[in-house]
Design a protein around this motif. Sequence first.
Motif, mmCIF file in Angstrom:
data_model
loop_
_atom_site.group_PDB
_atom_site.id
_atom_site.type_symbol
_atom_site.label_atom_id
_atom_site.label_comp_id
_atom_site.label_asym_id
_atom_site.label_seq_id
_atom_site.Cartn_x
_atom_site.Cartn_y
_atom_site.Cartn_z
ATOM 1 N N THR A 1 -16.394 -5.964 12.951
ATOM 2 C CA THR A 1 -15.195 -5.194 12.658
ATOM 3 C C THR A 1 -15.147 -4.797 11.184
ATOM 4 O O THR A 1 -15.571 -5.552 10.322
ATOM 5 C CB THR A 1 -13.956 -6.043 12.996
ATOM 6 O OG1 THR A 1 -14.042 -6.434 14.363
ATOM 7 C CG2 THR A 1 -12.687 -5.287 12.780
ATOM 8 N N THR A 2 -14.575 -3.622 10.934
ATOM 9 C CA THR A 2 -14.374 -3.133 9.572
ATOM 10 C C THR A 2 -12.881 -3.024 9.292
ATOM 11 O O THR A 2 -12.131 -2.502 10.110
ATOM 12 C CB THR A 2 -15.028 -1.745 9.397
ATOM 13 O OG1 THR A 2 -16.424 -1.867 9.655
ATOM 14 C CG2 THR A 2 -14.811 -1.210 8.007
ATOM 15 N N VAL A 3 -12.469 -3.547 8.144
ATOM 16 C CA VAL A 3 -11.071 -3.461 7.717
ATOM 17 C C VAL A 3 -11.028 -2.630 6.443
ATOM 18 O O VAL A 3 -11.852 -2.817 5.539
ATOM 19 C CB VAL A 3 -10.478 -4.859 7.447
ATOM 20 C CG1 VAL A 3 -9.055 -4.745 6.916
ATOM 21 C CG2 VAL A 3 -10.515 -5.713 8.709
ATOM 22 N N GLU A 4 -10.066 -1.707 6.376
ATOM 23 C CA GLU A 4 -9.842 -0.922 5.165
ATOM 24 C C GLU A 4 -8.428 -1.163 4.671
ATOM 25 O O GLU A 4 -7.475 -1.093 5.453
ATOM 26 C CB GLU A 4 -10.044 0.568 5.425
ATOM 27 C CG GLU A 4 -11.477 0.955 5.617
ATOM 28 C CD GLU A 4 -11.671 2.464 5.652
ATOM 29 O OE1 GLU A 4 -10.674 3.215 5.718
ATOM 30 O OE2 GLU A 4 -12.835 2.883 5.609
ATOM 31 N N ILE A 5 -8.330 -1.456 3.392
ATOM 32 C CA ILE A 5 -7.038 -1.642 2.742
ATOM 33 C C ILE A 5 -6.893 -0.493 1.740
ATOM 34 O O ILE A 5 -7.597 -0.444 0.739
ATOM 35 C CB ILE A 5 -6.973 -2.995 2.005
ATOM 36 C CG1 ILE A 5 -7.243 -4.135 2.977
ATOM 37 C CG2 ILE A 5 -5.627 -3.148 1.301
ATOM 38 C CD1 ILE A 5 -7.575 -5.449 2.300
ATOM 39 N N GLU A 6 -6.014 0.443 2.057
ATOM 40 C CA GLU A 6 -5.768 1.560 1.145
ATOM 41 C C GLU A 6 -4.566 1.219 0.287
ATOM 42 O O GLU A 6 -3.523 0.798 0.802
ATOM 43 C CB GLU A 6 -5.520 2.860 1.915
ATOM 44 C CG GLU A 6 -5.377 4.046 0.999
ATOM 45 C CD GLU A 6 -5.200 5.369 1.719
ATOM 46 O OE1 GLU A 6 -5.178 6.405 1.026
ATOM 47 O OE2 GLU A 6 -5.095 5.380 2.955
ATOM 48 N N TYR A 7 -4.724 1.391 -1.033
ATOM 49 C CA TYR A 7 -3.653 1.003 -1.951
ATOM 50 C C TYR A 7 -3.436 2.085 -3.005
ATOM 51 O O TYR A 7 -4.344 2.827 -3.361
ATOM 52 C CB TYR A 7 -3.981 -0.329 -2.630
ATOM 53 C CG TYR A 7 -5.154 -0.264 -3.578
ATOM 54 C CD1 TYR A 7 -4.947 -0.115 -4.945
ATOM 55 C CD2 TYR A 7 -6.456 -0.312 -3.111
ATOM 56 C CE1 TYR A 7 -6.015 -0.032 -5.824
ATOM 57 C CE2 TYR A 7 -7.524 -0.229 -3.970
ATOM 58 C CZ TYR A 7 -7.307 -0.086 -5.332
ATOM 59 O OH TYR A 7 -8.368 0.008 -6.187
ATOM 60 N N CYS A 8 -2.213 2.170 -3.480
ATOM 61 C CA CYS A 8 -1.825 3.149 -4.487
ATOM 62 C C CYS A 8 -2.256 2.661 -5.869
ATOM 63 O O CYS A 8 -1.781 1.616 -6.334
ATOM 64 C CB CYS A 8 -0.314 3.365 -4.439
ATOM 65 S SG CYS A 8 0.297 4.543 -5.671
ATOM 66 N N VAL A 9 -3.139 3.411 -6.508
ATOM 67 C CA VAL A 9 -3.606 3.054 -7.848
ATOM 68 C C VAL A 9 -2.493 3.218 -8.886
ATOM 69 O O VAL A 9 -2.218 2.284 -9.650
ATOM 70 C CB VAL A 9 -4.867 3.872 -8.226
ATOM 71 C CG1 VAL A 9 -5.270 3.612 -9.662
ATOM 72 C CG2 VAL A 9 -6.008 3.548 -7.268
#
Length: 76
Positions: A2-10
């Motif tokens: 499985t692949t997890v992506e955590i997108e966050y505001c820089v």
Amino acid sequence: MTTVEIEYCVPCGFLDRAEAIQHALLEQFGDRLDSVALVTGDHGVLTVAVDGETVWDKADDEYDVDDITRRVRGAL
């Protein structure tokens, strides 16, 4: 696996939160995950996606690493 992506505001400074989520997920599920990637974003984003499907979004839910971990577990 499985692949997890955590997108966050820089610009918002959410890197610390994203890293805390990443650390918790790797500690809990490290042997079951191909990767836990940090993805830069903006406009207040902080989301967690498992295999491309969003399982947690700051816009809809309170920030709680334990809750996020449970949601990822449910998606594995």
